[in-house]
Design a protein around this motif. Structure first.
Motif, PDB file in Angstrom:
ATOM      1  N   HIS A 174     -32.978  40.340  -0.608  1.00  0.00           N
ATOM      2  CA  HIS A 174     -34.169  40.955  -0.019  1.00  0.00           C
ATOM      3  C   HIS A 174     -34.595  40.227   1.254  1.00  0.00           C
ATOM      4  CE1 HIS A 174     -35.671  44.257  -2.518  1.00  0.00           C
ATOM      5  NE2 HIS A 174     -35.096  43.646  -3.534  1.00  0.00           N
ATOM      6  N   THR A 175     -34.500  38.920   1.250  1.00  0.00           N
ATOM      7  CA  THR A 175     -34.848  38.126   2.439  1.00  0.00           C
ATOM      8  C   THR A 175     -33.901  38.452   3.589  1.00  0.00           C
ATOM      9  OG1 THR A 175     -35.739  36.360   1.045  1.00  0.00           O
ATOM     10  CG2 THR A 175     -35.178  35.784   3.317  1.00  0.00           C
ATOM     11  N   GLN A 209     -34.614  41.860   4.936  1.00  0.00           N
ATOM     12  CA  GLN A 209     -35.820  41.855   5.758  1.00  0.00           C
ATOM     13  C   GLN A 209     -35.520  41.339   7.157  1.00  0.00           C
ATOM     14  OE1 GLN A 209     -38.933  43.096   4.812  1.00  0.00           O
ATOM     15  NE2 GLN A 209     -39.096  43.010   7.015  1.00  0.00           N
ATOM     16  N   ASN A 265     -35.954  43.578  10.413  1.00  0.00           N
ATOM     17  CA  ASN A 265     -36.813  43.109  11.510  1.00  0.00           C
ATOM     18  C   ASN A 265     -36.061  43.170  12.837  1.00  0.00           C
ATOM     19  OD1 ASN A 265     -38.941  42.611   9.774  1.00  0.00           O
ATOM     20  ND2 ASN A 265     -38.569  40.413   9.651  1.00  0.00           N
ATOM     21  N   THR A 317     -42.230  51.710   7.497  1.00  0.00           N
ATOM     22  CA  THR A 317     -42.066  50.614   6.557  1.00  0.00           C
ATOM     23  C   THR A 317     -42.157  51.184   5.153  1.00  0.00           C
ATOM     24  OG1 THR A 317     -43.122  49.116   8.104  1.00  0.00           O
ATOM     25  CG2 THR A 317     -42.975  48.378   5.827  1.00  0.00           C
TER      26      THR A 317
END
Length: 97
Positions: A68-69, A72, A76, A91
């Motif tokens: 998930h990190t 992200q 981004n 989002t």
């Protein structure tokens, strides 16, 4: 947390993100000369790293958090390029994918 469900959502998020990148963001950014080679390579590298991680690691809470990190960070980066194009950025959470 249902780890198996989150793991499958990570695959889906990666798939949707790659589709958006390849069909919407990258062609427009190239046409408008708003993305450089390094940025393109970085995004493609992140896709590969995340896919390899999903394919080789065991599903666990810690690994779901790692994915998930990474997703992200990837999103981004894509959003930064999309914003240069004046595109709307939606989002959502993984539960909507």
């Amino acid at each position: 947390m249902n780890v198996a469900l989150e793991w499958s959502r990570c695959y889906r998020i990666l798939e949707v993100t790659k589709l958006q990148w390849n069909e919407n963001i990258l062609p427009r950014a190239r046409a408008a000369n708003l993305v450089n080679f390094g940025e393109t390579m970085m995004v493609n590298l992140l896709f590969g790293i995340i896919k390899e991680y999903l394919d080789t690691k065991e599903p666990s809470i810690a690994n779901v958090i790692e994915v998930h990190t990474a997703l992200q960070r990837l999103n981004n980066f894509g959003a930064m390029i999309a914003s240069r194009l004046g595109m709307n950025i939606l989002t959502t959470s993984s539960s909507n994918v």
